[in-house]
Design a protein around this motif. Structure first.
Motif, PDB file in Angstrom:
ATOM      1  N   GLU A   2     100.707 121.871  13.220  1.00  0.00           N
ATOM      2  CA  GLU A   2     100.778 121.716  14.676  1.00  0.00           C
ATOM      3  C   GLU A   2     100.037 122.874  15.329  1.00  0.00           C
ATOM      4  OE1 GLU A   2     101.748 119.702  17.293  1.00  0.00           O
ATOM      5  OE2 GLU A   2     101.039 121.411  18.470  1.00  0.00           O
ATOM      6  N   HIS A  38     112.052 113.559  31.239  1.00  0.00           N
ATOM      7  CA  HIS A  38     112.370 112.579  30.207  1.00  0.00           C
ATOM      8  C   HIS A  38     113.760 111.979  30.327  1.00  0.00           C
ATOM      9  CE1 HIS A  38     108.801 114.096  28.163  1.00  0.00           C
ATOM     10  NE2 HIS A  38     108.877 113.058  27.367  1.00  0.00           N
ATOM     11  N   THR A  39     113.790 110.643  30.208  1.00  0.00           N
ATOM     12  CA  THR A  39     115.050 109.976  29.942  1.00  0.00           C
ATOM     13  C   THR A  39     114.790 109.122  28.710  1.00  0.00           C
ATOM     14  OG1 THR A  39     116.785 108.574  30.840  1.00  0.00           O
ATOM     15  CG2 THR A  39     114.549 107.982  31.446  1.00  0.00           C
ATOM     16  N   ARG A  84     104.150 116.290  23.974  1.00  0.00           N
ATOM     17  CA  ARG A  84     104.547 115.963  25.348  1.00  0.00           C
ATOM     18  C   ARG A  84     106.072 115.936  25.503  1.00  0.00           C
ATOM     19  NH1 ARG A  84     100.653 110.843  25.625  1.00  0.00           N
ATOM     20  NH2 ARG A  84     100.704 111.193  23.397  1.00  0.00           N
ATOM     21  N   GLY A  90     105.733 111.354  17.106  1.00  0.00           N
ATOM     22  CA  GLY A  90     105.236 110.522  16.010  1.00  0.00           C
ATOM     23  C   GLY A  90     105.001 111.332  14.733  1.00  0.00           C
ATOM     24  N   THR A 105     108.549 107.926  24.186  1.00  0.00           N
ATOM     25  CA  THR A 105     108.921 108.529  22.903  1.00  0.00           C
ATOM     26  C   THR A 105     109.392 107.480  21.898  1.00  0.00           C
ATOM     27  OG1 THR A 105     111.114 108.884  23.843  1.00  0.00           O
ATOM     28  CG2 THR A 105     109.609 110.768  23.847  1.00  0.00           C
TER      29      THR A 105
HETATM   30  C1  FAD Z   1     105.442 113.904  32.455  1.00  0.00           C
HETATM   31  C2  FAD Z   1     105.882 113.044  31.315  1.00  0.00           C
HETATM   32  C3  FAD Z   1     107.024 112.265  31.439  1.00  0.00           C
HETATM   33  C4  FAD Z   1     107.444 111.446  30.383  1.00  0.00           C
HETATM   34  N1  FAD Z   1     108.612 110.725  30.508  1.00  0.00           N
HETATM   35  C5  FAD Z   1     109.094 110.053  29.446  1.00  0.00           C
HETATM   36  C6  FAD Z   1     110.377 109.457  29.480  1.00  0.00           C
HETATM   37  O1  FAD Z   1     111.094 109.528  30.471  1.00  0.00           O
HETATM   38  N2  FAD Z   1     110.831 108.813  28.375  1.00  0.00           N
HETATM   39  C7  FAD Z   1     110.077 108.730  27.242  1.00  0.00           C
HETATM   40  O2  FAD Z   1     110.559 108.169  26.251  1.00  0.00           O
HETATM   41  N3  FAD Z   1     108.840 109.266  27.180  1.00  0.00           N
HETATM   42  C8  FAD Z   1     108.337 109.920  28.245  1.00  0.00           C
HETATM   43  N4  FAD Z   1     107.103 110.510  28.192  1.00  0.00           N
HETATM   44  C9  FAD Z   1     106.171 110.127  27.113  1.00  0.00           C
HETATM   45  C10 FAD Z   1     106.441 110.798  25.803  1.00  0.00           C
HETATM   46  O3  FAD Z   1     106.616 112.165  25.976  1.00  0.00           O
HETATM   47  C11 FAD Z   1     105.267 110.513  24.880  1.00  0.00           C
HETATM   48  O4  FAD Z   1     105.041 109.112  24.844  1.00  0.00           O
HETATM   49  C12 FAD Z   1     105.521 110.973  23.454  1.00  0.00           C
HETATM   50  O5  FAD Z   1     106.108 112.247  23.446  1.00  0.00           O
HETATM   51  C13 FAD Z   1     104.192 110.953  22.703  1.00  0.00           C
HETATM   52  O6  FAD Z   1     104.400 111.344  21.367  1.00  0.00           O
HETATM   53  P1  FAD Z   1     103.226 111.353  20.326  1.00  0.00           P
HETATM   54  O7  FAD Z   1     103.801 111.118  18.978  1.00  0.00           O
HETATM   55  O8  FAD Z   1     102.131 110.437  20.739  1.00  0.00           O
HETATM   56  O9  FAD Z   1     102.727 112.863  20.277  1.00  0.00           O
HETATM   57  P2  FAD Z   1     102.089 113.871  21.345  1.00  0.00           P
HETATM   58  O10 FAD Z   1     103.097 114.241  22.321  1.00  0.00           O
HETATM   59  O11 FAD Z   1     100.763 113.380  21.797  1.00  0.00           O
HETATM   60  O12 FAD Z   1     101.841 115.113  20.390  1.00  0.00           O
HETATM   61  C14 FAD Z   1     100.685 115.267  19.618  1.00  0.00           C
HETATM   62  C15 FAD Z   1     100.746 116.638  18.972  1.00  0.00           C
HETATM   63  O13 FAD Z   1      99.588 116.802  18.154  1.00  0.00           O
HETATM   64  C16 FAD Z   1      99.153 118.155  18.292  1.00  0.00           C
HETATM   65  N5  FAD Z   1      97.744 118.205  17.908  1.00  0.00           N
HETATM   66  C17 FAD Z   1      96.704 117.546  18.492  1.00  0.00           C
HETATM   67  N6  FAD Z   1      95.565 117.819  17.854  1.00  0.00           N
HETATM   68  C18 FAD Z   1      95.872 118.664  16.840  1.00  0.00           C
HETATM   69  C19 FAD Z   1      95.101 119.296  15.812  1.00  0.00           C
HETATM   70  N7  FAD Z   1      93.768 119.131  15.709  1.00  0.00           N
HETATM   71  N8  FAD Z   1      95.740 120.101  14.937  1.00  0.00           N
HETATM   72  C20 FAD Z   1      97.091 120.285  15.020  1.00  0.00           C
HETATM   73  N9  FAD Z   1      97.861 119.737  15.993  1.00  0.00           N
HETATM   74  C21 FAD Z   1      97.245 118.915  16.867  1.00  0.00           C
HETATM   75  C22 FAD Z   1      99.411 118.466  19.772  1.00  0.00           C
HETATM   76  O14 FAD Z   1      99.468 119.851  20.006  1.00  0.00           O
HETATM   77  C23 FAD Z   1     100.751 117.785  19.987  1.00  0.00           C
HETATM   78  O15 FAD Z   1     101.839 118.626  19.714  1.00  0.00           O
HETATM   79  C24 FAD Z   1     106.674 111.377  29.193  1.00  0.00           C
HETATM   80  C25 FAD Z   1     105.542 112.179  29.056  1.00  0.00           C
HETATM   81  C26 FAD Z   1     105.140 113.017  30.098  1.00  0.00           C
HETATM   82  C27 FAD Z   1     103.919 113.868  29.932  1.00  0.00           C
END
Ligand code: FAD
Length: 463
Positions: free
Chosen positions: A33, A57-58, A41, A14, A440
């Protein structure tokens, strides 16, 4: 005069997506970051010549869905190369055999239930206003067609894989949106270079369009004065002024810690406290000395009463046969493993407490299921890594959630937390606000929608 037009806190899907889109649109953008690498994730690491994803991930719609739309919005559509899950396509593993579901469910369920299943799949493609089903549970919607346990547990299996919540809690509207878009696009796949190549491409976009990226440093505070965002204080003590802050750090962390509870009304604080997260997961990564499968993606399922299954897990039982999503990244992109070797990643949704209590049993039962799927696998094993809920916490926040705010019938579609927070200039992106879709893709969709809100505000301010 501010240092930046916008500061993005967090470089998950995001955060990097919205950073790239806003930089492309001429906003002076800084992304901060806390980890050394972007992706949250959805990131990857190197070990002994293998490039390994932290999750499993897929990507439901690959370049055709919101992940590709973000790149198109930056005119960078070629920055990620997708390989589709074809030849062979996705398979299911059940009862010691590989199947193509839902087609082959015909052999397993009574004719009348199979006819209802076909009717449901047809209806699913025709529903125009899916929001009418936002507040309806997937179980309830499905029950209107059939009560067959096998069909129910098949849908529960898909739902747990997509949303990481059980089907009796999941939103039917969200499920229908996801299933119909997957069926229309037919483009499930995986990016060349591993998961990290997606957030990396978005991050290149930020710098390409004049923005800055700082990794390995966290934002300590989002500074708010008189109900308006003023900027961000970094852990180094540096203050970066900015009229807008987009947080990718999760709704609870943003409200309770980064901004501080005193800046919000009691009603909003209670709302945030009451939100429910998706379950956690554990994954096993297997580096193999020689290939054991030609599949790219396999889902292994057991067919039993889904609610009973979740109840037993909540009570501390570990299923003998663990349901698994299995991805073979090196069958999508051979460069992800050294020549002649294979990388397999498998994972399952699990409540964190259950995994912490029975860690070895969960892992052993998952390994036994993998051995049943791919006989001889353990003999080819070079090394094994495990990612636990604790590791997910480090990447995605302390709830150790796979997806973020759960896509339940109370929190999906029209009921999803809003990206614009009740403080001027403060926004939230990622798995905790706005958007719809699978993992994602929901995070990317959230970034697209939030960027539209911000760009509208900027235009209005300029008159
Ligand atoms: C085991 C597993 C399997 C998955 N399988 C799939 C799949 O098959 N297909 C799919 O589409 N999705 C899958 N997902 C889900 C997907 O990975 C997440 O939904 C998506 O990546 C979330 O993105 P986000 O934008 O919410 O950011 P996040 O991944 O939550 O990233 C947030 C970022 O903010 C940073 N951050 C937090 N606080 C601070 C701060 N104070 N200062 C600076 N940086 C900070 C963190 O370090 C992190 O890098 C899976 C996830 C996991 C864990």
């Amino acid at each position: 005069m501010y240092d930046y037009d916008v500061v993005v806190v967090g470089g998950g899907i995001g955060g990097t997506a919205i950073g790239g889109i806003l930089a492309f649109n001429g906003l002076k953008t800084l992304l901060v970051e806390k980890n050394e690498v972007v992706g949250g994730r959805c990131t990857s690491y190197e070990r002994e010549g293998f490039r390994v994803d932290v999750g499993v991930h897929t990507f439901g719609r690959s370049g055709k869905g919101p992940l590709g739309a973000v790149l198109r919005m930056m005119h960078m559509e070629d920055a990620v190369e997708w390989v589709l899950a074809r030849n062979p396509g996705p398979a299911q593993f059940y009862g010691g055999k590989f199947w193509k579901f839902p087609r082959e469910l015909e052999k397993l369920v009574p004719d009348s239930d199979y006819r209802e299943l076909i009717k449901l799949l047809g209806d699913l493609m025709r529903i125009e206003d899916t929001h009418k089903l936002d507040s309806v549970s997937l179980k309830y919607w499905l029950s209107q067609y059939t009560d067959n346990v096998l069909v129910h547990s098949f849908f529960n299996g898909i739902c747990t894989m997509y949303f990481v919540v059980p089907y009796h809690e999941a939103s039917a509207g969200e499920f229908v949106r996801c299933m119909s878009s997957l069926a229309k696009d037919m483009s499930t796949g995986y990016p060349k270079g591993g998961c990290i190549s997606i957030p990396q491409a978005y991050t290149w976009g930020i710098t390409k369009f004049g923005g800055d990226v700082k990794t390995g440093i966290s934002a300590q505070k989002i500074v708010v004065e008189e109900g308006r965002v003023q900027g961000v204080e970094l852990e180094s003590g540096e203050f970066v002024s900015s009229g807008m802050v987009v947080s990718n750090a999760g709704i609870r962390e943003t409200v309770n810690n980064l901004v501080g509870r005193k800046h919000f009304e009691r009603e909003y604080l209670d709302y945030v406290e009451g939100l429910k997260y998706s379950m956690s997961a554990f994954t096993v990564k297997l580096a193999l000395g020689k290939p054991v499968t030609h599949y790219k993606i396999v889902n292994s399922m057991t067919f039993e009463d889904p609610e009973e299954k979740f109840r037993a897990i909540a009570e501390g039982k570990v299923p003998e046969e663990v349901d698994l999503m299995v991805i073979v990244p090196s069958n999508y992109d051979p460069s992800l493993a050294p020549q002649g070797k294979q990388l397999i990643i498998a994972g399952t949704a699990v409540p964190r407490e259950s995994f912490d209590k029975n860690r070895e049993k969960w892992i052993n039962n998952a390994m036994e299921n993998l051995e049943r799927m791919f006989p001889g696998l353990s003999k080819s094993l070079l090394w094994r890594d495990i990612t636990t809920p604790k590791d997910i916490e480090l990447l995605g926040g302390k709830e150790a959630t796979v997806v973020g705010i759960a896509q339940t019938s109370e929190q999906s579609g029209v009921n999803r937390p809003k990206s614009a927070l009740p403080i001027e200039g403060l926004y939230l992106v990622g798995g905790d606000a706005g958007g719809w879709g699978i993992g994602t893709e929901m995070a990317a969709e959230s970034a697209i929608n939030c960027s539209e809100i911000i760009l509208r505000e900027v235009k209005k301010a300029k008159g």
